[in-house]
Design a protein around this motif. Structure first.
Motif, short mmCIF file in Angstrom:
data_model
loop_
_atom_site.label_atom_id
_atom_site.label_comp_id
_atom_site.label_asym_id
_atom_site.label_seq_id
_atom_site.Cartn_x
_atom_site.Cartn_y
_atom_site.Cartn_z
N ASN A 170 40.85 45.88 35.61
CA ASN A 170 39.73 44.97 35.37
C ASN A 170 38.45 45.80 35.35
OD1 ASN A 170 37.43 43.20 36.07
ND2 ASN A 170 39.00 41.61 36.23
N PHE A 171 37.68 45.70 34.25
CA PHE A 171 36.49 46.53 34.08
C PHE A 171 35.22 45.83 34.56
CE2 PHE A 171 39.46 48.51 31.19
CZ PHE A 171 39.20 49.86 31.36
N SER A 172 35.35 44.77 35.35
CA SER A 172 34.18 44.08 35.86
C SER A 172 33.34 44.99 36.74
CB SER A 172 34.62 42.84 36.67
OG SER A 172 33.54 42.32 37.40
N ASP A 173 32.00 44.80 36.67
CA ASP A 173 31.11 45.55 37.57
C ASP A 173 30.48 44.62 38.60
OD1 ASP A 173 29.43 44.07 36.01
OD2 ASP A 173 28.26 45.77 35.23
N SER A 174 31.06 43.43 38.77
CA SER A 174 30.46 42.43 39.66
C SER A 174 31.09 42.39 41.04
CB SER A 174 30.58 41.03 39.03
OG SER A 174 31.94 40.70 38.83
N GLY A 175 31.98 43.34 41.33
CA GLY A 175 32.59 43.34 42.66
C GLY A 175 34.06 43.60 42.57
N PRO A 176 34.75 43.59 43.69
CA PRO A 176 36.18 43.88 43.69
C PRO A 176 36.97 42.85 42.92
CG PRO A 176 35.50 43.02 45.82
CD PRO A 176 34.25 43.27 45.03
N ALA A 177 38.09 43.28 42.36
CA ALA A 177 38.93 42.39 41.57
C ALA A 177 39.84 41.54 42.45
CB ALA A 177 39.77 43.21 40.59
N TYR A 178 39.77 41.71 43.73
CA TYR A 178 40.52 40.84 44.63
C TYR A 178 39.70 40.61 45.88
CZ TYR A 178 41.70 44.84 47.59
OH TYR A 178 41.63 45.92 48.41
N VAL A 179 40.01 39.58 46.59
CA VAL A 179 39.28 39.23 47.81
C VAL A 179 40.03 39.79 49.00
CG1 VAL A 179 38.41 37.35 49.23
CG2 VAL A 179 38.35 37.16 46.73
N ALA A 180 39.44 40.77 49.64
CA ALA A 180 40.10 41.38 50.79
C ALA A 180 40.10 40.40 51.97
CB ALA A 180 39.38 42.67 51.19
N ALA A 181 41.12 40.50 52.79
CA ALA A 181 41.20 39.64 53.97
C ALA A 181 40.06 39.99 54.92
CB ALA A 181 42.54 39.84 54.66
#
Length: 226
Positions: A170-181
């Motif tokens: 995922n080339f998004s620059d808006s934050g991580p591609a998953y939500v860490a616990a």
């Protein structure tokens, strides 16, 4: 059995509107590059064979994504009399479920064109696809992705399938591609006596007073005054 699997997959996909809108992957352009194993309906008289799949897509700021994919497999007829080049070009939709333990399950379905080419003929057919898969996020924006897909073409009732393992980014620059616990909360010690509140029998001990293991002030001379 493949027909039954297709019916089950389509039934699951039809229930997506009743699922909660949970989306953990960030919005942005995505790419996939993978290898797979293609299994053809016995009526096609084609040998099952490995192949590759590439895709470029866009993940929306909701559970949905679209993906333009190309699949290629070089095979031959069952009697070995002719080589067959199989090409799929598809536009797929993906619906993602909640990410749990860095794994994001999803459903996919789409349409496109399937081409079966030999040295003497080229047979193009419209294509419908349905499948399930999962993404394992081993880095913030990169996942190991698995897909199981079923394909049906317009010119026959044959149903083919493929199992694909891909690298998804995922080339998004808006934050991580998953939500860490979230990190576990630190235990509270409201009176700063060194004994956590959940174990403190005397939660309001004055400052700079020595306490025992229960968090109560120590009375060294037994006069009931700390």
């Amino acid at each position: 059995m493949i027909r039954r699997a297709l019916a089950t997959t389509l039934l699951l996909a039809s229930s997506l509107l009743h699922l909660p809108a949970l989306a953990d992957e960030a919005e942005g352009i995505t790419t996939t590059l993978g290898l797979g194993y293609n299994m053809f309906d016995s009526d096609r008289n084609l040998e099952n064979t490995p192949g590759y799949n590439i895709g470029i897509g866009y993940r929306f700021a909701n559970p949905w994504a679209i993906e333009f994919s190309y699949l290629n497999a070089d095979t031959e007829t069952g009697n070995g009399s002719a080589d067959v080049d199989v090409d799929h070009i598809r536009l797929d939709g993906l619906y993602h479920l909640e990410t749990i333990n860095d794994i994001t399950p999803f459903f996919s379905f789409g349409m496109g064109n399937a081409d079966f080419a030999t040295n003497t003929a080229n047979n193009g057919e419209s294509l419908l696809s349905a499948g399930v898969g999962a993404k394992y996020w081993f880095k913030e924006k990169t996942a190991l992705r698995s897909d199981f897909k079923l394909f049906r073409t317009s010119e026959s009732s044959d149903i083919d399938s493929a199992f694909i393992i891909s690298l998804h980014h995922n080339f998004s620059d808006s934050g991580p591609a998953y939500v860490a616990a979230p990190a576990p909360a630190a235990p509270l010690d409201s009176d700063n006596d060194g004994v956590n509140d959940d174990m403190d029998a005397c939660p309001r001990t004055p400052a700079n007073v020595s306490v025992d293991s229960r968090g109560c002030a120590i009375d060294n001379d037994g006069d009931k005054v700390p």
